[in-house]
Design a protein around this motif. Structure first.
Motif, PDB file in Angstrom:
ATOM      1  N   LEU A  10       0.824  -1.216   0.000  1.00  0.00           N
ATOM      2  CA  LEU A  10       0.000   0.000   0.000  1.00  0.00           C
ATOM      3  C   LEU A  10       0.857   1.265   0.000  1.00  0.00           C
ATOM      4  O   LEU A  10       0.501   2.267  -0.614  1.00  0.00           O
ATOM      5  N   SER A  11       2.009   1.231   0.694  1.00  0.00           N
ATOM      6  CA  SER A  11       2.832   2.430   0.800  1.00  0.00           C
ATOM      7  C   SER A  11       3.386   2.879  -0.545  1.00  0.00           C
ATOM      8  O   SER A  11       3.788   4.026  -0.707  1.00  0.00           O
ATOM      9  N   GLU A  12       3.451   1.977  -1.527  1.00  0.00           N
ATOM     10  CA  GLU A  12       4.014   2.319  -2.824  1.00  0.00           C
ATOM     11  C   GLU A  12       2.950   2.709  -3.844  1.00  0.00           C
ATOM     12  O   GLU A  12       3.269   3.069  -4.963  1.00  0.00           O
ATOM     13  N   LYS A  13       1.688   2.578  -3.470  1.00  0.00           N
ATOM     14  CA  LYS A  13       0.623   2.888  -4.417  1.00  0.00           C
ATOM     15  C   LYS A  13       0.291   4.374  -4.377  1.00  0.00           C
ATOM     16  O   LYS A  13       0.846   5.133  -3.595  1.00  0.00           O
ATOM     17  N   GLY A  14      -0.650   4.768  -5.207  1.00  0.00           N
ATOM     18  CA  GLY A  14      -0.930   6.176  -5.394  1.00  0.00           C
ATOM     19  C   GLY A  14      -1.897   6.752  -4.396  1.00  0.00           C
ATOM     20  O   GLY A  14      -1.886   6.428  -3.213  1.00  0.00           O
ATOM     21  N   ARG A  15      -2.784   7.593  -4.885  1.00  0.00           N
ATOM     22  CA  ARG A  15      -3.640   8.403  -4.032  1.00  0.00           C
ATOM     23  C   ARG A  15      -4.885   7.645  -3.580  1.00  0.00           C
ATOM     24  O   ARG A  15      -5.286   6.649  -4.191  1.00  0.00           O
ATOM     25  N   VAL A  16      -5.470   8.158  -2.517  1.00  0.00           N
ATOM     26  CA  VAL A  16      -6.810   7.721  -2.112  1.00  0.00           C
ATOM     27  C   VAL A  16      -7.814   8.602  -2.832  1.00  0.00           C
ATOM     28  O   VAL A  16      -7.802   9.827  -2.687  1.00  0.00           O
ATOM     29  N   ILE A  17      -8.681   7.981  -3.616  1.00  0.00           N
ATOM     30  CA  ILE A  17      -9.730   8.706  -4.337  1.00  0.00           C
ATOM     31  C   ILE A  17     -11.016   8.605  -3.515  1.00  0.00           C
ATOM     32  O   ILE A  17     -11.486   7.500  -3.224  1.00  0.00           O
TER      33      ILE A  17
END
Length: 278
Positions: A10-17
């Motif tokens: 999760l730490s490497e993924k993008g934004r929370v939409i």
């Protein structure tokens, strides 16, 4: 189609939409905007997606297809829709619930179809309940205690079928119950309170029921435990369950599951919003 996010921490993924006006994400998108196909690329790069309770089924599954972390989990909501869906869900999982007959159409009950070898099934002795599959807040729920009440109910069900709302359940009436236990699941939080209505059958707050958060704490705890057990089986993480305890019993019976529910028993919209953001 490969999922570019699937194996990333999760730490490497993008934004929370966020498409929920109560929850602030890294970026906000309006749920009722045009569903542009290019939105899939944002979803593929997102860390998570927060949806409103009113999300439409098609858009929900679009988000689920391209982002592995979607809240709330509505997979079973849209697989088992309405009161018919809830009855089938409870049956399939062995959840205690009132004895229920499921009717896909009014014609199943009131018409004879000899060419199909069909005879209308016998109904229970009065009183019993009829609930249209659609509706909420006690709408389209009838106590049937006479032939006249049954005929009036048939007229309402015919009107619903003209509006393309099909299906209803016939359910046993459990007497002597002046309250139900509302158990609300918000993420990993499970809260409960009684909805009390000594004079009427429906306990909904919108229909005059009152909130009691303190009585019978042992029964409330038992109800919350049973709901937690169900959520572990189903993945539900934003829903309100209605349970009753028949007279003299400490074993709850599940009545309904609600995905759009009122906030009054939780303290109002601000308290609900705080719980949701937790």
């Amino acid at each position: 189609m490969p999922d570019s996010n699937k194996n990333k921490p999760l730490s490497e993924k993008g934004r929370v939409i966020s498409l929920n006006t109560m929850v602030e994400g890294d970026v906000f998108r309006w749920n009722l905007d045009v569903w542009h196909p290019d939105f899939r690329f944002e979803l593929e790069e997102a860390r998570a997606v927060i949806l409103p309770r009113t999300v439409q089924k098609e858009f929900y599954f679009f988000c689920r297809r391209f982002c592995p972390n979607v809240f709330p989990d509505y997979d079973l909501r849209f697989r088992w829709e309405g009161k018919i869906g809830a009855a089938l869900l409870f049956t399939s999982l062995g959840v205690p619930h009132p004895r229920t007959m499921i009717f896909p159409r009014l014609g199943t009950l009131v018409d004879e179809h000899p060419h199909m070898g069909h005879q209308p099934p016998p109904l229970p002795a009065y009183p019993y309940l009829i609930k249209a599959s659609c509706g909420g807040e006690g709408n389209y729920v009838w106590v049937i205690d006479s032939k006249a009440a049954l005929e009036a109910c048939f007229q309402r069900l015919r009107q619903l079928e003209l509006q393309r709302e099909f299906g209803f359940v016939v359910q046993e009436y459990i007497p002597g119950v002046d309250r139900d236990l509302r158990v609300v699941v918000i993420g990993d939080q499970v809260l409960s309170y009684w909805r009390v209505q000594p004079e009427g059958f429906l306990h909904n707050i919108s229909r005059g029921g009152t909130v009691d958060r303190d009585s019978f704490p042992g029964l409330q705890k038992r109800g919350r435990e049973e709901v937690r057990r169900l959520c572990r089986k189903t993945g539900f993480n934003l829903a309100a369950f209605d349970l009753i305890f028949p007279k003299g019993s400490n074993a709850p019976i599940f009545i309904e599951v609600n995905y759009t529910f009122g906030w009054a028993g939780l303290g109002g919209i601000e308290d609900y919003s705080a719980l949701l953001n937790q």
